[in-house]
Design a protein around this motif. Structure first.
Motif, short mmCIF file in Angstrom:
data_model
loop_
_atom_site.label_atom_id
_atom_site.label_comp_id
_atom_site.label_asym_id
_atom_site.label_seq_id
_atom_site.Cartn_x
_atom_site.Cartn_y
_atom_site.Cartn_z
N ASP A 1 -5.25 7.58 17.32
CA ASP A 1 -5.93 6.65 16.41
C ASP A 1 -6.09 7.20 14.99
OD1 ASP A 1 -7.87 8.57 16.81
OD2 ASP A 1 -9.38 7.20 17.63
N ASP B 1 0.84 -1.20 0.00
CA ASP B 1 0.00 0.00 0.00
C ASP B 1 0.88 1.26 0.00
OD1 ASP B 1 -1.64 2.19 0.74
OD2 ASP B 1 -2.99 0.89 1.87
N VAL C 1 -3.88 7.02 12.62
CA VAL C 1 -3.24 6.11 11.66
C VAL C 1 -3.34 4.68 12.17
CG1 VAL C 1 -1.61 7.85 10.76
CG2 VAL C 1 -0.92 6.39 12.67
N SER C 2 -3.09 3.74 11.28
CA SER C 2 -3.19 2.32 11.64
C SER C 2 -2.03 1.90 12.54
CB SER C 2 -3.21 1.48 10.37
OG SER C 2 -2.01 1.67 9.65
N GLU C 3 -2.22 0.77 13.20
CA GLU C 3 -1.19 0.23 14.09
C GLU C 3 0.10 -0.09 13.32
OE1 GLU C 3 -1.09 -0.11 17.53
OE2 GLU C 3 -2.91 1.10 17.33
N ASP C 4 -0.03 -0.56 12.09
CA ASP C 4 1.19 -0.90 11.35
C ASP C 4 2.01 0.34 11.00
OD1 ASP C 4 -0.94 -0.43 9.59
OD2 ASP C 4 -0.34 -1.95 8.16
N LYS D 1 2.10 3.05 12.97
CA LYS D 1 2.71 3.39 14.26
C LYS D 1 3.87 2.44 14.57
CE LYS D 1 -1.46 3.82 16.34
NZ LYS D 1 -2.43 4.07 17.43
N LYS E 1 -0.19 4.09 2.56
CA LYS E 1 0.11 3.75 3.95
C LYS E 1 1.61 3.86 4.22
CE LYS E 1 -2.05 0.33 5.94
NZ LYS E 1 -2.46 -1.02 6.37
#
Length: 180
Positions: free
Chosen positions: A75, A40, A77-80, A82, A43
């Motif tokens: 929250d 992605d 952005v996504s955990e990945d 971060k 991302k």
């Protein structure tokens, strides 16, 4: 979060022009490698753009670098993303491809900028992979660019030459924005 929101957030928290350019260059590398690996691009680009979001707050407390960014991002952005931010500065073990790539990409942008700036033209255009490989061997050149960190590109299947080729291409594509 889209790129415009991320760039706005970056400029709210980072005032140093060269640090903003470093983040934009890291974003370009991350997008290039995401495309190469079929990941992605947006991302990965956001992770690159925001990886040093907290740098101006934490430069005197490096143990907080990355952690403060994750706190600021919450929250949004996504955990990945971060996790990639944490991995780039050693606050998390590098496990995913994105984490490994951002770790290698981070010092590479500064290394390539340094290579451009020692050229008489002070531009990226005349810089090539051979020039970068020669500079890589010079320990006194761009001392802040961690050689082992750049060489970690081998952990995700790229030779240093191929990694430099793709990184240099990514930065040349945005040379105007970088002023190089």
């Amino acid at each position: 979060m889209d790129r415009n929101e991320a760039l706005k957030l970056l400029k709210e928290h980072v005032k140093t022009k060269n640090l903003i350019k470093h983040c934009i260059a890291t974003e370009a590398l991350m997008r290039k490698f995401a495309k190469y690996f079929g990941e992605d691009e947006d991302k990965w680009g956001i992770a690159g753009l925001l990886h040093d979001l907290d740098y101006e707050y934490t430069k005197d407390n490096p143990e907080l670098h990355g952690l403060k960014s994750v706190e600021i991002l919450g929250d949004k952005v996504s955990e990945d993303v971060k996790n990639a931010i944490l991995a780039h500065c050693g606050k998390k073990k590098r496990e995913t491809l994105m984490e490994k790539v951002i770790y290698a990409a981070d010092p590479t942008t500064g290394f390539i900028v340094a290579a451009a700036l020692i050229r008489p033209e002070k531009k990226l255009e005349p810089v090539d992979v051979r020039f970068l490989m020669k500079r890589f061997k010079e320990k006194s050149f761009a001392k802040g660019a961690n050689r082992e960190q750049m060489k970690s590109c081998e952990d995700f299947g790229l030779t240093l030459e191929k990694f430099y080729e793709m990184s240099l291409d990514a930065m040349k594509e945005i040379s105007e924005e970088l002023g190089l």
